[in-house]
Design a protein around this motif. Structure first.
Motif, short mmCIF file in Angstrom:
data_model
loop_
_atom_site.label_atom_id
_atom_site.label_comp_id
_atom_site.label_asym_id
_atom_site.label_seq_id
_atom_site.Cartn_x
_atom_site.Cartn_y
_atom_site.Cartn_z
N GLY A 240 0.76 -4.07 -19.96
CA GLY A 240 0.25 -2.93 -19.21
C GLY A 240 -0.09 -3.28 -17.77
N MET B 157 -6.83 3.06 -22.84
CA MET B 157 -5.64 3.48 -22.13
C MET B 157 -5.89 4.80 -21.40
N TYR C 72 -3.40 -5.15 -22.70
CA TYR C 72 -2.71 -4.84 -23.94
C TYR C 72 -1.29 -5.43 -23.89
N LEU D 264 -4.96 3.07 -16.75
CA LEU D 264 -4.34 1.94 -17.44
C LEU D 264 -3.16 2.46 -18.25
N HIS D 265 -1.98 1.89 -17.97
CA HIS D 265 -0.77 2.31 -18.67
C HIS D 265 -0.15 1.10 -19.37
#
Length: 207
Positions: A183, A94, A180, A206-207
């Motif tokens: 995301g 992340m 995930y 990456l969020h």
């Protein structure tokens, strides 16, 4: 306005055209990007996953602000194998990815391109089947797959004020693409560097 990307399965030959997955069509001046890996005391170069290529003239009429070049080819690579279901590959995790885990390349000349195919030790093509891309306009902060605009997640925009979301990738069940839990992956570039086409300073988050 941002530019929506819709991926279309096709049997057409996409060599030299915009496409998602498959193998990139590169000029001799752009070597296939790799990432240095250290494993069990050994170092080797591992090819980055090809995500997509954008034939810039195909999006020119939608880019009314002239943010992107309107000729040539734009390429996106990144360590997304883990998120495509290949769990034996490492995930970059992340937040902001290390610079080695992704690459954005550009060539202004599409007159002499060759398809760079990655094969396994038995000579079998490792790439997923390429799909055509259909372009349309969307809101700047839209979710989904898009070029330009701002990140869908406000938290990401807050981390990069004044930056442009060069490419946003969303989760997609059709490709078993899962970042995930719901995301999104954003390739981000300061507006001033986008204007001068300094794609080498792109960040990936990456969020």
């Amino acid at each position: 306005m941002a530019i929506r990307l819709q991926y279309i399965p096709t049997s057409d030959n996409l060599q030299g055209r915009s496409k998602f997955l498959g193998s990139p069509d590169l000029p001799d001046t752009l070597p296939y990007p790799t990432m240095e890996i250290e494993e069990a005391g050994e170092r080797y170069s591992n090819p980055l996953s090809f995500i997509c290529q954008i034939r810039c003239e195909e999006i020119a009429e939608l880019d009314s602000q002239n943010l992107l070049p309107h000729e040539g080819m734009l390429y996106f690579f990144g360590e997304v194998d883990y998120f495509l279901g290949h769990r034996d590959y490492a995930s970059p995790g992340m937040g902001e990815w290390p610079a080695a885990a992704f690459r954005v390349l550009y060539t202004p000349d599409c007159s002499s391109l060759h398809t760079h195919t990655l094969v396994d030790e038995d000579g079998r093509d490792l790439a997923m089947k390429a799909e055509a891309i259909r372009f349309s306009l969307c809101n700047d902060a839209a979710d989904g797959f898009k070029l330009l605009g701002t990140p869908f997640f406000e938290e990401v925009e807050a981390c990069y004020p004044g930056w442009v979301s060069l490419l946003q990738l969303d989760c997609d069940d059709n490709h078993n693409l899962q970042f995930y839990d719901s995301g999104m992956l954003c390739f981000l570039l300061p507006a001033a560097d986008l204007k001068t086409q300094r794609f080498e300073v792109t960040q990936c988050f990456l969020h």
